[in-house]
Design an enzyme around this catalytic site. Structure first.
Site, mmCIF file in Angstrom:
data_model
loop_
_atom_site.group_PDB
_atom_site.id
_atom_site.type_symbol
_atom_site.label_atom_id
_atom_site.label_comp_id
_atom_site.label_asym_id
_atom_site.label_seq_id
_atom_site.Cartn_x
_atom_site.Cartn_y
_atom_site.Cartn_z
ATOM 1 C CB SER A 60 40.910 10.585 29.048
ATOM 2 O OG SER A 60 39.756 11.384 29.230
ATOM 3 C CG HIS A 80 26.097 4.201 30.579
ATOM 4 N ND1 HIS A 80 26.091 4.532 31.919
ATOM 5 C CD2 HIS A 80 26.841 5.144 29.962
ATOM 6 C CE1 HIS A 80 26.791 5.644 32.095
ATOM 7 N NE2 HIS A 80 27.255 6.035 30.915
ATOM 8 C CB CYS A 139 44.901 12.800 26.663
ATOM 9 S SG CYS A 139 43.307 13.469 27.169
#
Length: 126
Positions: free
Chosen positions: A63, A68, A83
């Site tokens: 995945s 940020h 996953c």
């Protein structure tokens, strides 16, 4: 109920400005976090904002990891979605927090793609 993946959302506080504002350091830490968690990296991209801040994503076979940063606040928002059962998203989160010299990390895990088993579905539909 079985899930398709685990999604950890981490709020990382008290981080060093000079790390959070250095796109190369953030990139290296995120790539290494994926490897520490046992993920297989596909590609990654990071961007340095002006006057400060970095955003980036590491795409993994399992995945993604996304970040940020707000260096002026000593804060980073980290998102790790994996996953399957082979990769532990908490390993990546803990690695990033350690490399950022974080004072605190608050995180929560969400199970993604909750799927009913066929026998559960049959019983529920009766």
């Amino acid at each position: 109920m079985q899930s398709l993946g685990r999604h950890v959302l981490a709020e990382i506080y008290g981080c060093r400005f000079e790390v959070l504002n250095d796109v190369k350091k953030v990139e290296d830490i995120m790539v290494n976090a994926a490897l520490e968690a046992g993920a297989e990296i596909r590609e990654f991209v990071f961007h340095k904002f002006s006057p400060q801040g970095v955003s980036g994503v590491v795409v993994i076979s399992e995945s993604h990891l996304a970040i940020h940063t707000w260096p002026e606040l000593g804060y980073a928002a980290l998102d790790v979605f994996t996953c399957g059962d082979r990769v532990n998203p908490w390993d990546a989160c803990n690695y990033v927090a350690e490399m950022f010299s974080a004072g605190d990390m608050k995180a929560s895990e969400v199970k993604r793609g909750l799927m009913e088993q066929p026998e559960e579905r049959l019983v529920a539909n009766m």
